[in-house]
Design an enzyme around this catalytic site. Structure first.
Site, PDB file in Angstrom:
ATOM      1  CG  HIS A 241      58.558   0.033 -20.194  1.00  0.00           C
ATOM      2  ND1 HIS A 241      57.612   0.011 -19.637  1.00  0.00           N
ATOM      3  CD2 HIS A 241      58.582  -0.021 -21.674  1.00  0.00           C
ATOM      4  CE1 HIS A 241      56.573   0.207 -20.998  1.00  0.00           C
ATOM      5  NE2 HIS A 241      57.231   0.118 -21.860  1.00  0.00           N
TER       6      HIS A 241
ATOM      7  N   GLY B 207      56.171  -0.034 -16.934  1.00  0.00           N
ATOM      8  CA  GLY B 207      54.747  -0.137 -17.515  1.00  0.00           C
ATOM      9  C   GLY B 207      54.270  -1.761 -17.604  1.00  0.00           C
ATOM     10  CG  HIS B 208      56.297  -4.176 -20.551  1.00  0.00           C
ATOM     11  ND1 HIS B 208      57.159  -3.433 -20.869  1.00  0.00           N
ATOM     12  CD2 HIS B 208      55.686  -4.355 -21.501  1.00  0.00           C
ATOM     13  CE1 HIS B 208      57.144  -3.205 -22.287  1.00  0.00           C
ATOM     14  NE2 HIS B 208      56.060  -3.806 -22.669  1.00  0.00           N
TER      15      HIS B 208
ATOM     16  N   GLY C 185      47.862  -2.492 -21.247  1.00  0.00           N
ATOM     17  CA  GLY C 185      48.014  -1.182 -20.700  1.00  0.00           C
ATOM     18  C   GLY C 185      47.136  -0.215 -21.593  1.00  0.00           C
TER      19      GLY C 185
ATOM     20  CG  ASP D 103      49.857   0.200 -26.800  1.00  0.00           C
ATOM     21  OD1 ASP D 103      50.250   0.893 -27.694  1.00  0.00           O
ATOM     22  OD2 ASP D 103      50.598  -0.359 -25.707  1.00  0.00           O
TER      23      ASP D 103
ATOM     24  CD  GLN E 109      47.767  -3.729 -28.080  1.00  0.00           C
ATOM     25  OE1 GLN E 109      48.408  -3.654 -29.145  1.00  0.00           O
ATOM     26  NE2 GLN E 109      48.272  -3.838 -26.746  1.00  0.00           N
TER      27      GLN E 109
ATOM     28  CB  ILE F  34      53.538   3.136 -16.005  1.00  0.00           C
ATOM     29  CG1 ILE F  34      52.827   1.911 -15.427  1.00  0.00           C
ATOM     30  CG2 ILE F  34      54.725   3.381 -14.889  1.00  0.00           C
ATOM     31  CD1 ILE F  34      52.049   2.309 -14.220  1.00  0.00           C
TER      32      ILE F  34
ATOM     33  CB  SER G 120      59.620  -0.780 -26.216  1.00  0.00           C
ATOM     34  OG  SER G 120      59.184  -1.447 -24.901  1.00  0.00           O
ATOM     35  NE  ARG G 121      57.580   1.595 -32.201  1.00  0.00           N
ATOM     36  CZ  ARG G 121      56.711   0.612 -32.347  1.00  0.00           C
ATOM     37  NH1 ARG G 121      55.573   0.908 -31.324  1.00  0.00           N
ATOM     38  NH2 ARG G 121      56.384  -0.366 -32.938  1.00  0.00           N
TER      39      ARG G 121
HETATM   40  O1  PAF Z   1      51.184  -4.276 -26.788  1.00  0.00           O
HETATM   41  C1  PAF Z   1      52.157  -5.143 -27.498  1.00  0.00           C
HETATM   42  O2  PAF Z   1      53.280  -4.951 -26.930  1.00  0.00           O
HETATM   43  C2  PAF Z   1      51.752  -5.702 -28.473  1.00  0.00           C
HETATM   44  O3  PAF Z   1      50.861  -5.099 -29.515  1.00  0.00           O
HETATM   45  C3  PAF Z   1      51.059  -7.095 -28.094  1.00  0.00           C
HETATM   46  C4  PAF Z   1      49.804  -7.079 -27.566  1.00  0.00           C
HETATM   47  C5  PAF Z   1      52.196  -7.894 -27.128  1.00  0.00           C
HETATM   48  C6  PAF Z   1      50.877  -8.002 -29.377  1.00  0.00           C
HETATM   49  O4  PAF Z   1      52.124  -8.382 -29.985  1.00  0.00           O
END
Ligand code: PAF
Length: 281
Positions: A34, A36-37, A147, A150, A153, A176, A186-187
């Site tokens: 989307h 964001g990506h 991003g 997360d 993450q 975003i 995506s969810r």
């Molecule tokens: O953020 C994500 O989409 C996933 O956790 C990642 C970093 C691609 C790892 O699978």
């Protein structure tokens, strides 16, 4: 733009780029891309000569009762978005390419991965660290893009890169949002119309909490209490957590001081959504 599912082909391509003296950026994703990506890919394109997007729904980061089987996938739409954003190569492996039947080596992290999402998803960051570490070894990027949505993450990946001396620069990119404030995810596609409206409590709580900190409020209980009140007013919302932590160590804070991350995870119906703000105080 090329697409491959094979590790040896990615390695061959990157080797050729290196021979030409080119820099390489990596955008790790699980597909169903989307805006964001897209913002991550565009930034990577602006800052590197060549850009690899990995598009892989990583099975080992899903818990047993999570949505691996139903996680949305649309590789044709992903190809169009990557091409449009200027990526050079999509790495789209099957799970068998990434994980041998007797796969047995994992990257396990303490502390940073244990709070927030780590509490309800205890094996999640082990899966994320393992796959991202593998992607770093396959692509050997100069920079990798993640991003801020997360945020934990990102803290986990930064810590892994530091602790394991991986030679890559981690670039964090802003959240975003949809026009009405909902963070892109995506969810979000799991939400029905009513839930989509209800999901706005996440961004409302985030904006309110951030405004309180910017106005000078420092007491975490006051800030988090006000955020919880907004979320609890929505009958379809069930809080997983509303917390304030140090953005790098993910240690809980009682006062908003330093690099502050306020993060929420909320179930809207059966869909678990996350959002956050980071402020330097
Ligand atoms: O953020 C994500 O989409 C996933 O956790 C990642 C970093 C691609 C790892 O699978």
């Amino acid at each position: 733009m090329e697409i491959t599912g094979r590790i040896d082909e990615v390695r061959k391509q990157v080797k050729e780029w290196r021979r030409q003296g080119l820099t390489v950026g990596l955008v790790p994703t699980m597909g169903y891309l989307h805006e964001g990506h897209e913002s991550l890919i565009c930034r990577a394109v602006a800052e590197n000569d060549k850009v690899v997007v990995s598009d892989f729904v990583n099975p080992i980061q899903f818990g047993v009762n999570e949505d691996l089987a139903t996680y949305p996938r649309d590789i044709e739409a992903d190809k169009r978005l990557c091409e449009h954003a200027g990526a050079d190569l999509i790495f789209h492996p099957e799970a068998e390419e990434m994980y041998a039947p007797d796969f047995s080596t994992y990257v396990e992290m303490q502390k940073v991965s244990e709070g927030l999402c780590g509490k309800t998803r205890p094996t999640h960051f082990r899966g994320v660290c393992t796959v991202v570490c593998k992607l770093f070894h396959i692509v050997t990027p100069d920079r990798a893009y993640f991003g801020q949505k997360d945020a934990q993450q990102m803290a986990v990946i930064r810590r892994m890169v530091r602790d394991l001396d991986i030679d890559v620069e981690i670039v964090g990119c802003p959240i975003i949002r949809e026009e009405d404030g909902l963070a892109k995810s995506s969810r979000n596609t799991y939400l029905n119309q009513e839930e989509r409206k209800a999901a706005l409590v996440l961004s409302k709580a985030i904006f309110h909490g951030e405004a309180l900190v910017k106005k000078g409020e420092r007491d975490a209980d006051v800030i988090l209490g006000a955020m919880k009140e907004i979320i609890e007013a929505e009958p379809l919302a069930r809080i997983d957590y509303v917390e304030m932590v140090d953005a790098d160590s993910i240690e809980p804070l009682t006062k908003a001081e330093g690099r502050v991350l306020a993060a929420v995870a909320v179930y809207i119906g059966t869909t678990r959504l996350i959002d956050n703000f980071i402020v330097e105080v």
